[in-house]
Scaffold this active site. Sequence first.
Site, PDB file in Angstrom:
ATOM      1  N   PHE A 138       0.863  -1.186   0.000  1.00  0.00           N
ATOM      2  CA  PHE A 138       0.000   0.000   0.000  1.00  0.00           C
ATOM      3  C   PHE A 138       0.892   1.226   0.000  1.00  0.00           C
ATOM      4  O   PHE A 138       1.631   1.469   0.950  1.00  0.00           O
ATOM      5  CB  PHE A 138      -0.947   0.051   1.208  1.00  0.00           C
ATOM      6  CG  PHE A 138      -1.883   1.231   1.100  1.00  0.00           C
ATOM      7  CD1 PHE A 138      -3.053   1.142   0.347  1.00  0.00           C
ATOM      8  CD2 PHE A 138      -1.579   2.436   1.699  1.00  0.00           C
ATOM      9  CE1 PHE A 138      -3.895   2.236   0.219  1.00  0.00           C
ATOM     10  CE2 PHE A 138      -2.422   3.543   1.567  1.00  0.00           C
ATOM     11  CZ  PHE A 138      -3.583   3.431   0.830  1.00  0.00           C
ATOM     12  N   ASP A 223       9.169   2.791   1.985  1.00  0.00           N
ATOM     13  CA  ASP A 223       7.974   3.556   2.334  1.00  0.00           C
ATOM     14  C   ASP A 223       7.696   3.301   3.809  1.00  0.00           C
ATOM     15  O   ASP A 223       7.193   2.249   4.187  1.00  0.00           O
ATOM     16  CB  ASP A 223       6.792   3.114   1.462  1.00  0.00           C
ATOM     17  CG  ASP A 223       5.504   3.885   1.801  1.00  0.00           C
ATOM     18  OD1 ASP A 223       5.473   4.575   2.834  1.00  0.00           O
ATOM     19  OD2 ASP A 223       4.534   3.769   1.034  1.00  0.00           O
ATOM     20  N   LYS A 252       2.211  10.674   7.557  1.00  0.00           N
ATOM     21  CA  LYS A 252       1.351  10.358   8.692  1.00  0.00           C
ATOM     22  C   LYS A 252       1.779  11.031  10.003  1.00  0.00           C
ATOM     23  O   LYS A 252       1.480  12.191  10.190  1.00  0.00           O
ATOM     24  CB  LYS A 252       1.201   8.839   8.834  1.00  0.00           C
ATOM     25  CG  LYS A 252       0.433   8.252   7.635  1.00  0.00           C
ATOM     26  CD  LYS A 252      -0.263   6.944   7.926  1.00  0.00           C
ATOM     27  CE  LYS A 252      -1.272   6.635   6.822  1.00  0.00           C
ATOM     28  NZ  LYS A 252      -0.913   5.553   5.930  1.00  0.00           N
TER      29      LYS A 252
HETATM   30  C1  PLP Z   1      -1.081   5.705   4.450  1.00  0.00           C
HETATM   31  C2  PLP Z   1       0.035   5.231   3.594  1.00  0.00           C
HETATM   32  C3  PLP Z   1       0.351   5.866   2.388  1.00  0.00           C
HETATM   33  C4  PLP Z   1      -0.490   6.985   1.802  1.00  0.00           C
HETATM   34  O1  PLP Z   1      -0.530   8.119   2.598  1.00  0.00           O
HETATM   35  P1  PLP Z   1      -1.687   9.213   2.360  1.00  0.00           P
HETATM   36  O2  PLP Z   1      -1.322  10.326   3.289  1.00  0.00           O
HETATM   37  O3  PLP Z   1      -2.989   8.571   2.701  1.00  0.00           O
HETATM   38  O4  PLP Z   1      -1.612   9.600   0.929  1.00  0.00           O
HETATM   39  C5  PLP Z   1       1.449   5.399   1.679  1.00  0.00           C
HETATM   40  N1  PLP Z   1       2.194   4.386   2.134  1.00  0.00           N
HETATM   41  C6  PLP Z   1       1.922   3.753   3.296  1.00  0.00           C
HETATM   42  C7  PLP Z   1       2.815   2.656   3.760  1.00  0.00           C
HETATM   43  C8  PLP Z   1       0.830   4.141   4.063  1.00  0.00           C
HETATM   44  O5  PLP Z   1       0.529   3.479   5.182  1.00  0.00           O
END
Ligand code: PLP
Length: 401
Positions: A138, A223, A252
């Site tokens: 994700f 990520d 986040k």
């Molecule tokens: C939440 C998340 C994203 C996307 O972040 P947004 O602020 O919702 O665009 C990307 N990578 C990971 C691992 C995430 O948990």
Amino acid sequence: MTDSIELEQHYCAHNYAPLPVVLVRGEGVYVWDESGKRYLDMMSAYSAVSHGHCHPRLVRALTEQAQRLAVVSRAFYSDRLAPFLQRICALTGQDMALPMNTGAEAVETAIKAARKWAYTVKGVTPERAEIIACDGNFHGRTLAIVAMSSELQYREGFGPFPPGFTRIPYGDVAALEEAITPNTAAFLVEPIQGEGGIIVPRPGYLAECARLCKRHDVLLICDEIQSGLGRTGAMLACEHEGVKPDGLVLGKALGGGLLPVSVFLARRDVMEVFHPGDHGSTFGGNPLAAAVALAALEVLNEERLVQRAAELGAYFMSKLSALRSPLVREVRGKGLLIGMDMDPAKVSARAVCEALMQRGVLSKETHDTVVRFAPPLVITPEQIDDALTQIRAVLQDLAAG
Ligand SMILES: *Cc1c(COP(=O)(O)O)cnc(C)c1O
């Protein structure tokens, strides 16, 4: 209460299926609904609220900066951006940073950086750069990002997608070696998959990937939007493996639970592919966001949130495992990023979340089987015990039918 739900359902796109609770206030690990009922927030906005709701120090940083200077765009310098980026580079061991707002934008930034680096530094044939991602990943919701997704629902109806992405099984080093070609720019990976169901790869996986990437001149981009900033009991989840990636994405919790703040961080030779006009964001790196993010990093350090996540996460996970419910297939995770995998033949994760909500504990399922526990890192052992009491009761109720 129903008013807010009905109105939202009428006016807001139905791209989420929220639990039926209307929140009006938050403080630390608690949130309150319209009727004044208090809930323990075990989800913390997908880890965006690691510092707890409305952290007083962060609210102060926000309001003080809001009264001084909030948004200037990067057409000008501000006195707030550099101190923030200096600190985040020092904390992560990276050389340079590119500030954005949401996680998806920072991932897009990473993809653009990797591609341009491939063409201008590695010497990949123009328009041929490939990015390798993992099944179950994700990375957000933009078109290029869902082009990498293995989740049918994230893609269905949204094509055509940009090319240049390949996907391999998560946790499989041999698959990575096989997938790398002379055109490979980067391997983009979550050290622990969050939305994918709190999937922790076997020890050694990331370190082996890092060695492979280095050998083939492929950028390793982690990520850590969800796993970073203390969530897993280390500042970065890749530190558990002693890995320093070539590129790193954070978001986040970087916004202290108050604002969207994200960054792409990288080695100098990677970041230097960007020249004025190549890429940008009107709000990215604004003084308000920078002031809050710097304060968020300071609070992380002063309140020992990384150590707390390690200690309390181990405690919470051992107690959860000890519940030994027949409904639970597995408890897994690291630090305070924990998944309770339910047996779908017996109960759905959604049903567990709804029953927990009745008992004043908020969580959210990911996929159909995993109940996620990712509370604010400021949570206390007593509050974890309170949550465990409710979790035990819910599992007993549901097991009894
Ligand atoms: C939440 C998340 C994203 C996307 O972040 P947004 O602020 O919702 O665009 C990307 N990578 C990971 C691992 C995430 O948990």
